[in-house]
Scaffold this motif. Structure first.
Motif, PDB file in Angstrom:
ATOM      1  N   TYR A   1       7.866 -20.875  19.178  1.00 51.72           N
ATOM      2  CA  TYR A   1       9.096 -21.467  19.695  1.00 51.72           C
ATOM      3  C   TYR A   1       9.630 -22.563  18.775  1.00 51.72           C
ATOM      4  CZ  TYR A   1       8.162 -18.852  23.932  1.00 51.72           C
ATOM      5  OH  TYR A   1       7.934 -17.839  24.822  1.00 51.72           O
TER       6      TYR A   1
ATOM      7  N   VAL B   1      13.479 -22.664  17.022  1.00 52.66           N
ATOM      8  CA  VAL B   1      14.395 -23.804  16.942  1.00 52.66           C
ATOM      9  C   VAL B   1      14.874 -23.999  15.508  1.00 52.66           C
ATOM     10  CG1 VAL B   1      14.588 -26.302  17.190  1.00 52.66           C
ATOM     11  CG2 VAL B   1      13.415 -24.980  18.942  1.00 52.66           C
TER      12      VAL B   1
ATOM     13  N   SER C   1      17.293 -21.288  14.400  1.00 56.75           N
ATOM     14  CA  SER C   1      18.583 -21.439  15.066  1.00 56.75           C
ATOM     15  C   SER C   1      19.419 -22.527  14.400  1.00 56.75           C
ATOM     16  CB  SER C   1      18.366 -21.779  16.544  1.00 56.75           C
ATOM     17  OG  SER C   1      19.586 -22.002  17.196  1.00 56.75           O
ATOM     18  N   VAL C   2      18.771 -23.636  14.046  1.00 54.68           N
ATOM     19  CA  VAL C   2      19.473 -24.731  13.372  1.00 54.68           C
ATOM     20  C   VAL C   2      19.977 -24.282  12.003  1.00 54.68           C
ATOM     21  CG1 VAL C   2      19.221 -27.031  12.370  1.00 54.68           C
ATOM     22  CG2 VAL C   2      18.209 -26.528  14.596  1.00 54.68           C
TER      23      VAL C   2
ATOM     24  N   LYS D   1      19.178 -27.985  22.047  1.00 55.57           N
ATOM     25  CA  LYS D   1      18.596 -26.786  21.438  1.00 55.57           C
ATOM     26  C   LYS D   1      17.097 -26.710  21.723  1.00 55.57           C
ATOM     27  CE  LYS D   1      20.423 -25.691  17.653  1.00 55.57           C
ATOM     28  NZ  LYS D   1      21.113 -24.474  18.173  1.00 55.57           N
ATOM     29  N   ILE D   2      16.422 -27.838  21.615  1.00 53.44           N
ATOM     30  CA  ILE D   2      14.976 -27.873  21.867  1.00 53.44           C
ATOM     31  C   ILE D   2      14.671 -27.533  23.325  1.00 53.44           C
ATOM     32  CG2 ILE D   2      12.955 -29.379  21.954  1.00 53.44           C
ATOM     33  CD1 ILE D   2      14.153 -30.915  19.590  1.00 53.44           C
TER      34      ILE D   2
ATOM     35  N   SER E   1      16.574 -25.889  25.488  1.00 55.99           N
ATOM     36  CA  SER E   1      16.936 -24.507  25.829  1.00 55.99           C
ATOM     37  C   SER E   1      15.829 -23.536  25.432  1.00 55.99           C
ATOM     38  CB  SER E   1      18.252 -24.124  25.151  1.00 55.99           C
ATOM     39  OG  SER E   1      18.126 -24.156  23.738  1.00 55.99           O
ATOM     40  N   VAL E   2      15.247 -23.750  24.262  1.00 56.32           N
ATOM     41  CA  VAL E   2      14.138 -22.887  23.839  1.00 56.32           C
ATOM     42  C   VAL E   2      12.914 -23.140  24.713  1.00 56.32           C
ATOM     43  CG1 VAL E   2      12.584 -22.317  21.934  1.00 56.32           C
ATOM     44  CG2 VAL E   2      14.997 -22.747  21.470  1.00 56.32           C
TER      45      VAL E   2
ATOM     46  N   TYR F   1       5.070 -28.714  22.507  1.00 55.74           N
ATOM     47  CA  TYR F   1       6.240 -28.016  21.969  1.00 55.74           C
ATOM     48  C   TYR F   1       7.356 -29.003  21.642  1.00 55.74           C
ATOM     49  CZ  TYR F   1      10.823 -25.964  22.114  1.00 55.74           C
ATOM     50  OH  TYR F   1      12.130 -25.666  21.820  1.00 55.74           O
TER      51      TYR F   1
ATOM     52  N   GLY G   1       8.674 -29.152  18.227  1.00 52.18           N
ATOM     53  CA  GLY G   1      10.028 -28.606  18.212  1.00 52.18           C
ATOM     54  C   GLY G   1      11.024 -29.551  17.576  1.00 52.18           C
ATOM     55  N   SER G   2      10.882 -30.851  17.844  1.00 53.82           N
ATOM     56  CA  SER G   2      11.785 -31.827  17.240  1.00 53.82           C
ATOM     57  C   SER G   2      11.609 -31.861  15.721  1.00 53.82           C
ATOM     58  CB  SER G   2      11.531 -33.217  17.835  1.00 53.82           C
ATOM     59  OG  SER G   2      10.200 -33.640  17.593  1.00 53.82           O
TER      60      SER G   2
ATOM     61  N   ALA H   1      13.207 -28.802  14.258  1.00 54.84           N
ATOM     62  CA  ALA H   1      14.663 -28.967  14.240  1.00 54.84           C
ATOM     63  C   ALA H   1      15.088 -29.823  13.052  1.00 54.84           C
ATOM     64  CB  ALA H   1      15.130 -29.604  15.548  1.00 54.84           C
TER      65      ALA H   1
END
Length: 239
Positions: A9, A13, A16-17, A42-43, A45-46, A116, A120-121, A124
């Motif tokens: 995941y 992210v 997608s970015v 975005k984070i 939503s994933v 995550y 995730g950050s 991103a």
């Protein structure tokens, strides 16, 4: 499992970015929302996608346990089994039902979400600093090393779940999502669990702050290969 989820995941992210940045879609979006809000949205939503998949896993796992308990239970008719088979079936059934499913699920959910969000950050931020996926490799390796190390050391932790190595790895935010999950079935004191979760949340807040500083600059930066020195400059930019 949590290693796969976080990496999968987090990569979603980042891609997608990069896609939005490459297609210049982000220039239109930024005119309506702040970069931090865009990154966080975005984070999250994933994360919701991940939770949906996790819910499906829980349902399927629960159904599997019910079916397994039906076939392998302590009430099985032992007349058709020899003594060893009967004992083995009884032990397997008892072991399945003795698993702390609720606590494991709850703790897994907390560590998956916090882990995550932490990674995730960072993914991103990597995506915002890259024009294409190949440019991101230099930044991905340092971030994924703690995940890989945790995955490799899981067996060591299982062999000695209360040792010093297991304790400290379960406290470090970058390794605790995997290591603490491996320790839970062997019993972890409540104060250690709460401390680990607190440190993980603090780590998430810190990485989000760092990622936001990189994201707001990098998302509109094109045609330049970014170095670590450049990232450090972005971190020092004032709001």
């Amino acid at each position: 499992l949590i290693y796969i989820f976080i990496f999968m995941y987090g990569t979603m992210v980042m891609r997608s970015v990069i896609e939005e940045k490459t297609n210049r879609i982000v220039e239109i979006i930024i005119s309506s929302v702040k970069p931090f809000e865009l990154m966080l949205g975005k984070i999250i939503s994933v994360a919701l996608v991940g939770l949906s998949q996790f819910a499906m896993w829980i349902i399927l796992g629960f159904v599997f346990l019910l079916i397994a308990n039906g076939f392998i239970s302590t009430d099985i008719d032992v007349t058709n089994l020899n003594a060893n088979e009967a004992v083995l079936s009884s032990e397997i059934g008892s072991s399945l039902m003795a698993l702390p499913i609720k606590s494991l699920t709850f703790v897994f959910l907390i560590y998956f979400l916090a882990g995550y969000l932490l990674y995730g950050s960072l993914f991103a931020a990597i995506g915002s600093a890259s024009d294409q996926e190949t440019d991101s490799q230099q930044f991905i390796v340092p971030i994924t090393i703690p995940l890989i190390v945790s995955f490799v050391l899981v067996q060591v932790v299982i062999d000695n779940p209360h040792g010093g190595l297991a304790y400290w790895l379960s406290m470090i935010p970058f390794t605790s999502p995997i290591i603490m999950i491996a320790r839970i079935p062997f019993g972890v004191p409540l104060h250690e669990l709460l401390l680990s979760i607190s440190l993980l949340i603090a780590g998430f807040l810190l990485t989000t702050w760092v990622a936001a500083k990189i994201y707001r600059v990098g998302i509109l930066m094109y045609g330049k290969k970014i170095s670590y020195k450049e990232l450090w400059k972005w971190l020092k930019y004032k709001d």
